[in-house]
Each structure stands twice: as structure tokens, then as C-alpha cells.
Write an enzyme that holds these catalytic residues in place. Structure first.
Site, PDB file in Angstrom:
ATOM      1  N   LYS A 181      -6.188  -5.003  -2.696  1.00 35.07           N
ATOM      2  CA  LYS A 181      -5.053  -5.028  -3.625  1.00 35.07           C
ATOM      3  C   LYS A 181      -4.905  -6.380  -4.340  1.00 35.07           C
ATOM      4  O   LYS A 181      -5.602  -7.329  -4.015  1.00 35.07           O
ATOM      5  CB  LYS A 181      -3.764  -4.662  -2.870  1.00 35.07           C
ATOM      6  CG  LYS A 181      -3.804  -3.239  -2.301  1.00 35.07           C
ATOM      7  CD  LYS A 181      -3.885  -2.197  -3.401  1.00 35.07           C
ATOM      8  CE  LYS A 181      -3.634  -0.781  -2.917  1.00 35.07           C
ATOM      9  NZ  LYS A 181      -4.791  -0.136  -2.293  1.00 35.07           N
TER      10      LYS A 181
HETATM   11  C1  LIG Z   1      -0.888   4.436  -4.327  1.00 34.78           C
HETATM   12  C2  LIG Z   1      -0.975   3.956  -2.906  1.00 34.78           C
HETATM   13  N1  LIG Z   1       0.081   4.111  -2.100  1.00 34.78           N
HETATM   14  C3  LIG Z   1       0.069   3.690  -0.835  1.00 34.78           C
HETATM   15  C4  LIG Z   1      -1.051   3.095  -0.299  1.00 34.78           C
HETATM   16  C5  LIG Z   1      -1.044   2.682   1.130  1.00 34.78           C
HETATM   17  O1  LIG Z   1      -1.236   1.296   1.270  1.00 34.78           O
HETATM   18  P1  LIG Z   1      -1.527   0.639   2.682  1.00 34.78           P
HETATM   19  O2  LIG Z   1      -2.996   0.720   2.903  1.00 34.78           O
HETATM   20  O3  LIG Z   1      -1.062  -0.788   2.513  1.00 34.78           O
HETATM   21  O4  LIG Z   1      -0.760   1.368   3.682  1.00 34.78           O
HETATM   22  C6  LIG Z   1      -2.180   2.912  -1.080  1.00 34.78           C
HETATM   23  C7  LIG Z   1      -3.385   2.291  -0.524  1.00 34.78           C
HETATM   24  O5  LIG Z   1      -4.455   2.302  -1.022  1.00 34.78           O
HETATM   25  C8  LIG Z   1      -2.140   3.346  -2.436  1.00 34.78           C
HETATM   26  O6  LIG Z   1      -3.203   3.202  -3.227  1.00 34.78           O
END
Ligand SMILES: Cc1ncc(COP(=O)(O)O)c(C=O)c1O
Length: 390
Positions: A181
Site C-alpha cells: 500500500k
Molecule cells: C479495497 C481493500 N479493502 C481492504 C483491504 C484489506 O486490507 P488489509 O490487508 O490491511 O487487511 C484491502 C487489501 O488489499 C483492499 O485492497
């Protein structure tokens, strides 16, 4: 791979920051997690921030803090990562899937309107690739129907919408600090809100409902605490936070590098406009919005290709270019069959989502991407146009 899909380079400061925490002897949530909260809060002019172990956990907390659960409906998109929707299901609420805007790939407000019922409690909007959603329309709907807006801003740390930073728009915003990210803590995230009561609940629920954190207990040499509510375990460790602090300090340059590469792609790929649709770009002349380029998603104009998207990716990979697909719509996954009321064979209700899925390819985009990498991607795509275009 000539150009891998993702690459992360840790700086000397990153190494130093993590080492310092290790040396301090305090690894779990403490001063570093709070420092990161302050930095994130400041950077997006939000009032309250709670560091969490992932955006997934952040979304679960957001729904819990808003007291959304069994009997409630939450409208969202299926063109997203599973966490957006699994959090709704885990809360006990029912996910209701709306369609997307075919260009932006974000929730389409008109489609959302059609899904609102008396049971609807919230909308979860996702800023795909860092492009802000049409928040004016979504907020108007929320006001009109008394709904909460949760921004899944996993991709859009650093984006601005009509003069407001993402993080200060919805009732609750959730950033992801996953490894790929815009800012990373390896695994982690941040939940933001402008509402003090909600912020208190988010913090309480992020750590088992415990009324005094380990840091506070240790500082006061007092072992007592209460558990005032059954909570989650979603706190961010100082070890993770230290990496985030080190990287957020040079966020402008990380973001600029992504934007520079995106601009190069737009220029390099403009010659293939008949074959490829480039992602939408916020009109910078307006000056009050901007997109943090998290992903660079092209769409194939399939009528100009003798191959489909899957073969395109296979051939591009053979030429040494890593790529991905964001996203496989959730109704295609076996676990979601029967949960979303959408047939994976004939997903008519979400025509734009399915159509976009057949066309999208994510190209490599990260701060370390070089000019020559973008040129290599352009050359590889040119080769495919020659071989398979018509
Ligand atoms: C649109 C979206 N929402 C939520 C998440 C979840 O993130 P995390 O891996 O920090 O839980 C991601 C992860 O890739 C994502 O792309």
C-alpha cells in the site's frame, strides 16, 4: 521478471526505525503506534485516529462501533478485495451489492440508490486504485436516508476529494498499511473518524474492550483494568508502527514517484488508445482533488484484440512483465455463492462490474519503478498489439 508486479525497497531509516523499537524492549502497542496515529491524523486533517493491525480489522471495528449487525443491510461493491464484504458478513449484517461506474470502477451512486431499503444502515465505498469515489453523491444519499458512510480507503491514503483529504470525509475511514500500500507497516491500518464518541468506542473495541492499555498500566504500575465490552484484538504493534513512521516521513516523495510513473504510463500508452483504455485522471486544473496512485489499471478494448484478458496477462508475463487483476468480483468466489444474491454465470444486476472484470489488467506501479521499467512495459504491450491486435 524484467519488471515485477511489486517491489519494496526498505531504506536505511526503515531498518533503523525497526531496530530502535527492538532495542527499546517495548514491541507491542505504545508510543510508536500513537505517534503514527498523530502523523496520519495530521496528514489528512482528521480529528481521531486509531492504529489497527489491518484494514480488515479496521472495517470489522467500524461496523461494530457503529452498532451495525444482524437485521441490518450494508450496501457495497463486489469489485473489491474480500475484506470489504467479509467484514459485513462477520458483523451479522447483510451485504447488498451495487454496481460500479465503468470508468472509475468505484461504486455507482445511482445503482446504490436503487438498493436502499428500510433496513439499510450504511454504505461502504472503496476508492479503487486511489481514485476518490463520487462522495458528493454518496454523502447526499447518506444524508437523505440517514445512513453511515464507511470509506474503505485501503488504496487512497494521500488522495484528496474536493479540498478534503480522504480520512476526513466519511463517518469512518479505514486505511490499509499492508505491504504493497501507499504507506506500509508490513501489516496494519488506521481507522479515522471526526466523532469523539465513535473514536472512543473504536479504541476500546480494538483491544478486547479493555479500559486501560498495557502501556498505561505499565506507566502507572497498576495492574487493574476492566473489560467494559467484548471487543476485538486489532491493535497495531510498535514494531509495525515504527516502519510506518519512517515511511510516512517521506510520503510526499513516495507518492510523487507513483504519480510520476503513472504520468509516464499515460504518455507511453497513449499510442495504443485503440487497444487500451488508460485509467481516469482527476482533472488537476480544478486543483481541489487528487488521486494517490496506488494501482495503474488499464482496460482492454476487447473488440480490438484476438485474445482475451487472461491470455493477455499470460503473454505479458512471458515477456517479463508482472501484472495482476483488481478485482475478481466477489460473486465469482465459491464462499460468496448464495451470500450475495448474484449469479456468477449471469451477473446481470452488476453488468458494469462483470464487464470491467473481463477487461482489467493492473500494471506494475510502486515508488521504485524506473523510467526504463515503464518503457519496458510499453514495449511489451506494443509487441502484444502487433501479435494479437486487430
Ligand atoms: C479495497 C481493500 N479493502 C481492504 C483491504 C484489506 O486490507 P488489509 O490487508 O490491511 O487487511 C484491502 C487489501 O488489499 C483492499 O485492497
Amino acid at each position: 521478471m524484467k519488471v515485477p508486479f511489486f517491489r519494496l525497497q526498505a531504506s536505511a531509516e526503515d531498518f533503523g526505525a525497526v531496530k530502535d523499537v527492538l532495542a527499546s524492549g517495548w514491541l507491542t502497542t505504545g508510543k510508536k503506534a500513537f505517534e503514527l496515529e498523530e502523523l496520519v491524523k495530521e496528514s489528512c486533517s482528521a480529528k481521531y485516529a486509531v492504529a489497527v493491525s489491518s484494514a480488515t480489522a479496521g472495517l470489522q471495528l467500524a461496523l461494530a462501533a457503529l452498532e451495525i449487525g444482524a437485521g441490518d443491510e450494508v450496501i457495497t461493491t463486489s469489485f473489491t478485495f474480500t475484506a470489504t464484504c467479509s467484514a459485513i458478513i462477520q458483523s451479522g449484517a447483510t451485504p447488498i451489492i451495487a454496481d460500479i461506474d465503468p470508468q472509475a470502477l468505484n461504486l455507482d451512486a445511482q445503482s446504490v440508490t436503487k438498493k436502499i431499503t428500510r433496513k439499510t444502515k450504511a454504505i461502504i465505498a472503496v476508492d479503487i486504485a486511489g481514485l476518490p469515489c463520487d462522495y458528493r453523491a454518496l454523502l447526499a444519499l447518506c444524508r437523505q436516508h440517514g445512513l453511515k458512510l464507511i470509506c474503505d480507503a485501503a488504496h487512497s491514503f494521500g488522495s484528496v476529494y474536493r479540498g478534503k483529504h480522504i480520512g476526513a470525509i466519511g463517518d469512518v475511514t479505514v486505511f490499509s498499511f499492508y505491504s504493497t500500500k501507499n504507506i506500509t507497516t508490513a501489516e496494519g491500518g488506521m481507522v479515522l473518524t471526526q466523532n469523539q464518541r465513535l473514536a472512543k468506542r473504536l479504541r476500546l473495541l480494538s483491544l478486547h474492550g479493555i479500559t486501560r492499555s498495557a502501556l498505561k498500566r505499565s506507566a502507572a504500575s497498576d495492574w487493574r483494568y476492566d473489560i467494559s465490552e467484548i471487543g476485538h484484538k486489532a491493535n497495531l504493534s510498535d514494531l509495525n508502527a515504527a516502519l510506518g513512521i519512517s515511511r510516512i516521513k517521506r510520503f510526499d516523495s513516495l507518492l510523487d514517484s507513483r504519480a510520476r510513473s503513472a504520468k509516464r504510463y499515460l504518455k507511453e500508452l497513449s499510442g495504443f488508445a485503440d487497444y487500451i483504455e488508460s485509467p481516469p485522471v482527476i482533472d488537476s486544473v480544478k486543483g481541489d482533488s487528487s488521486q494517490a496512485w496506488h494501482l495503474f489499471i488499464i482496460k482492454l478494448n476487447l473488440n480490438r484484440w484476438r485474445i482475451g484478458r487472461d491470455r493477455f496477462i499470460k503473454e505479458l508475463t512471458k515477456l517479463g512483465i508482472g501484472c495482476g487483476v483488481h478485482y475478481i468480483p466477489l460473486y465469482h468466489f465459491s464462499a460468496y455463492q448464495g451470500l450475495l444474491n448474484i449469479s456468477s454465470k449471469k451477473p446481470r444486476e452488476v453488468y458494469q462490474t462483470e464487464n470491467a472484470f473481463q477487461r482489467v489488467v493492473s500494471l506494475p506501479l510502486y515508488p521504485e519503478l524506473k523510467r526504463r521499467d515503464v518503457k519496458a512495459v510499453r514495449e511489451a504491450i506494443g509487441t502484444l498489439v502487433e501479435r494479437f491486435g486487430e
